[in-house]
Design a protein around this motif. Sequence first.
Motif, PDB file in Angstrom:
ATOM      1  N   ALA A 184       0.696  -1.106   0.256  1.00 57.32           N
ATOM      2  CA  ALA A 184      -0.008  -0.158   0.044  1.00 57.32           C
ATOM      3  C   ALA A 184       0.810   1.331  -0.019  1.00 57.32           C
ATOM      4  CB  ALA A 184      -0.841   0.059   1.209  1.00 57.32           C
ATOM      5  N   GLY A 185       2.065   1.075   0.500  1.00 54.36           N
ATOM      6  CA  GLY A 185       2.839   2.353   0.732  1.00 54.36           C
ATOM      7  C   GLY A 185       2.621   2.949   2.036  1.00 54.36           C
ATOM      8  N   VAL A 186       3.571   3.233   2.877  1.00 52.05           N
ATOM      9  CA  VAL A 186       3.328   3.736   4.283  1.00 52.05           C
ATOM     10  C   VAL A 186       2.464   4.813   4.521  1.00 52.05           C
ATOM     11  CG1 VAL A 186       5.462   2.847   5.091  1.00 52.05           C
ATOM     12  CG2 VAL A 186       5.773   5.313   4.135  1.00 52.05           C
ATOM     13  N   LYS A 187       2.066   5.875   3.406  1.00 53.03           N
ATOM     14  CA  LYS A 187       1.400   6.841   3.548  1.00 53.03           C
ATOM     15  C   LYS A 187      -0.052   6.532   3.263  1.00 53.03           C
ATOM     16  CE  LYS A 187       4.725  10.385   1.900  1.00 53.03           C
ATOM     17  NZ  LYS A 187       4.930  11.620   1.028  1.00 53.03           N
ATOM     18  N   ASN A 188      -0.329   5.238   2.947  1.00 59.71           N
ATOM     19  CA  ASN A 188      -1.856   5.004   2.746  1.00 59.71           C
ATOM     20  C   ASN A 188      -1.899   3.482   3.672  1.00 59.71           C
ATOM     21  OD1 ASN A 188      -2.175   6.382   0.176  1.00 59.71           O
ATOM     22  ND2 ASN A 188      -0.453   5.083  -0.677  1.00 59.71           N
ATOM     23  N   THR A 189      -1.414   3.509   4.745  1.00 56.99           N
ATOM     24  CA  THR A 189      -1.513   2.353   5.638  1.00 56.99           C
ATOM     25  C   THR A 189      -1.799   2.777   7.095  1.00 56.99           C
ATOM     26  OG1 THR A 189      -0.876   0.150   5.934  1.00 56.99           O
ATOM     27  CG2 THR A 189       0.804   1.623   6.142  1.00 56.99           C
ATOM     28  N   ILE A 190      -2.618   2.052   7.689  1.00 56.15           N
ATOM     29  CA  ILE A 190      -2.615   1.890   9.348  1.00 56.15           C
ATOM     30  C   ILE A 190      -2.397   0.816   9.733  1.00 56.15           C
ATOM     31  CG2 ILE A 190      -4.370   2.673  11.186  1.00 56.15           C
ATOM     32  CD1 ILE A 190      -6.001   4.119   9.421  1.00 56.15           C
ATOM     33  N   MET A 191      -1.387   0.854  10.783  1.00 55.50           N
ATOM     34  CA  MET A 191      -1.010  -0.426  11.725  1.00 55.50           C
ATOM     35  C   MET A 191      -1.613  -0.349  12.943  1.00 55.50           C
ATOM     36  SD  MET A 191       2.740  -1.571  12.915  1.00 55.50           S
ATOM     37  CE  MET A 191       2.888  -2.251  14.482  1.00 55.50           C
ATOM     38  N   VAL A 192      -2.236  -1.233  13.435  1.00 54.69           N
ATOM     39  CA  VAL A 192      -2.957  -1.505  14.824  1.00 54.69           C
ATOM     40  C   VAL A 192      -1.950  -2.341  15.680  1.00 54.69           C
ATOM     41  CG1 VAL A 192      -4.627  -1.967  16.235  1.00 54.69           C
ATOM     42  CG2 VAL A 192      -5.204  -1.029  13.805  1.00 54.69           C
ATOM     43  N   ALA A 193      -1.278  -1.904  16.683  1.00 55.15           N
ATOM     44  CA  ALA A 193      -0.152  -2.672  17.437  1.00 55.15           C
ATOM     45  C   ALA A 193      -0.941  -3.186  18.476  1.00 55.15           C
ATOM     46  CB  ALA A 193       0.933  -1.526  18.008  1.00 55.15           C
ATOM     47  N   GLY A 194      -0.041  -4.153  18.971  1.00 57.58           N
ATOM     48  CA  GLY A 194      -0.676  -4.988  20.208  1.00 57.58           C
ATOM     49  C   GLY A 194       0.201  -4.955  21.264  1.00 57.58           C
ATOM     50  N   THR A 195       1.061  -3.751  21.501  1.00 54.97           N
ATOM     51  CA  THR A 195       2.003  -3.209  22.207  1.00 54.97           C
ATOM     52  C   THR A 195       1.724  -1.813  22.710  1.00 54.97           C
ATOM     53  OG1 THR A 195       3.820  -2.715  21.014  1.00 54.97           O
ATOM     54  CG2 THR A 195       3.500  -5.108  21.764  1.00 54.97           C
ATOM     55  N   GLY A 196       2.505  -1.304  23.661  1.00 55.26           N
ATOM     56  CA  GLY A 196       2.674   0.094  23.823  1.00 55.26           C
ATOM     57  C   GLY A 196       3.242   0.791  22.520  1.00 55.26           C
ATOM     58  N   LEU A 197       3.091   1.976  22.289  1.00 53.60           N
ATOM     59  CA  LEU A 197       3.710   2.476  20.888  1.00 53.60           C
ATOM     60  C   LEU A 197       5.140   2.809  21.483  1.00 53.60           C
ATOM     61  CD1 LEU A 197       0.937   4.627  19.561  1.00 53.60           C
ATOM     62  CD2 LEU A 197       1.771   2.308  19.072  1.00 53.60           C
ATOM     63  N   ASP A 198       5.696   2.713  22.459  1.00 56.48           N
ATOM     64  CA  ASP A 198       7.192   2.820  22.724  1.00 56.48           C
ATOM     65  C   ASP A 198       7.954   1.776  22.167  1.00 56.48           C
ATOM     66  OD1 ASP A 198       5.772   1.675  24.713  1.00 56.48           O
ATOM     67  OD2 ASP A 198       7.546   1.859  26.066  1.00 56.48           O
ATOM     68  N   LYS A 199       7.044   0.521  21.630  1.00 56.71           N
ATOM     69  CA  LYS A 199       7.976  -0.435  21.231  1.00 56.71           C
ATOM     70  C   LYS A 199       7.491  -0.636  19.901  1.00 56.71           C
ATOM     71  CE  LYS A 199       7.453  -2.556  26.187  1.00 56.71           C
ATOM     72  NZ  LYS A 199       8.678  -2.286  26.354  1.00 56.71           N
TER      73      LYS A 199
END
Length: 262
Positions: A82-97
């Motif tokens: 998709a390209g990084v400008k067209n994507t959303i990642m949902v994390a399973g950790t805190g965003l400092d990791k």
Amino acid sequence: MISKVSTYISELESMKKYPDELFFKGNIELLNRKKISIIGSRKPNQYARQLTHEIAFKLAQVGVCIVSGGAIGTDIIAHKAAGVKNTIMVAGTGLDKCYPAINKNIIQEIEKDGLVLSQFKAGTPSQRYNFPLRNELIVALGEILIVMYADENSGTMRSVEYAKKMGKEIYVLPHRIGESNATNKLLKQEIAKAIYDVDKFVKKFGEIAEKKCDDFLEFCKTNPSYDEVLKKFPTRIFEAELSGEIKIVNAKIYILKFNGST
């Protein structure tokens, strides 16, 4: 910098419980885009890898933002295509990791130019019970859910259960007997619809632009060496190999598809 999401996200009304808190890094405006969730196995076969790349790439070209979970395999292929400008990642950790660490570089790119979301405060490590919550959020954000490859009793199939409860349309690839048994079962039970024609599917969400002359493929017509192509088109060569446009034999490049022909 980690920020807290302050706006209400209507798509998340479909979750069992709206998240108490949401944190983000990146471009929060991506939440306003049309979104499609893509998930699948951490070990998809080559066919699923190729089609994941093609579908995510073409959806992004018509303005769709791809939502996935940043895991190895299907997730990261979809994010990259998709390209990084067209994507959303949902994390399973805190965003400092950055998890998984193997995807650290692409995750950092998404944090900068895309969007990474999490329900977990900074410092929260990778824990098994985090990921069902992450998966529910991935499914909720997308207008539809595409499952590229899945084995029975996998985490991917638990995400399908979320989609069913939310009333989301589910799409899968048609696989050979004995491969991706879970998605084949979804088709048999008429729970999911099959994507038989990628371009026709993508046109549901926007008009695909006419193909322009591709300098990369024109160059590959001459069967150059791998090193020559890598020097001239350092990022394109990986995408082309993954999507099945080229193959590499004895360090030489050969075209498999050009302007729709083989």
